[in-house]
Motif scaffolding. Structure first.
Motif: not given
Length: 197
Positions: A132-135, A150-156
């Motif tokens: 459920g995350h994107v880079i 780069l950071m990983a965050i949720t799609r929302s």
């Protein structure tokens, strides 16, 4: 156009000769009765008399194809690929290319296994990308694949950042991420209130 009327003699002739191939049938009919019917008209005449030739164009059940057990219709020829042939556009594992949308992809396997470079860099340092995350690129430059960018965050969170804060400077990445989380929390509370009404 006036419809052609077939006589009893013509119908009898057709019942006798209907198995001829259509071009031959048409020529023979035209000569026998001194008329000029087309192949389409003769085929229609044959169908009106309910005469079936048995030629459906399909193979009968149990038919064995002529090339059964053969690879191709012919053997190798001068234009065939030789054994261990390497095509002119072959790219070895590790090749980097820039996609049409501006991201770097790296070939990781044969024949066509590719992966985005920023995901490979993230996985090398942090393990698999959480579900459920994107880079996200902090400086919004997809060619800058260093781990610091780069950071990983949720799609929302990614959707809110792209919609409301897409032009924010990289130095405000933490503030932008917190604002996105606040917007998501507010939307969740408003949705919950509407559902209770």
């Amino acid at each position: 156009m006036r419809r052609f009327v077939h006589t009893d003699k013509m119908c009898g002739w057709m019942r006798k000769h209907y198995l001829l191939p259509l071009p031959e049938l048409t020529d023979a009919f035209n000569q026998a009765f001194n008329v000029s019917r087309t192949k389409e008209e003769m085929n229609g005449f044959r169908k009106r008399l309910k005469l079936k030739t048995g030629r459906s164009g399909t193979f009968p059940k149990g038919n064995v194809p002529a090339n059964k057990g053969k690879k191709g219709l012919k053997g190798a020829n001068s234009g065939s690929f030789k054994k261990n042939h390497i095509p002119h556009n072959y790219q070895p594992i590790g090749t980097e290319v820039i996609t049409t949308d501006g991201y770097i992809k790296i070939k990781i396997g044969h024949p066509r296994k590719w992966k985005h470079k920023h995901i490979l860099v993230w996985e090398e340092h942090n393990g698999p990308v959480p579900k459920g995350h994107v880079i996200k690129f902090i400086d919004c430059n997809p060619l800058n694949c260093s781990i610091d960018n780069l950071m990983a965050i949720t799609r929302s969170e990614h959707g809110v950042i792209n919609r409301f804060f897409s032009g924010a400077s990289p130095e405000y990445k933490d503030a932008v991420l917190q604002l996105a989380r606040i917007k998501i929390a507010i939307r969740g509370i408003e949705t919950k209130r509407q559902d209770q009404c």
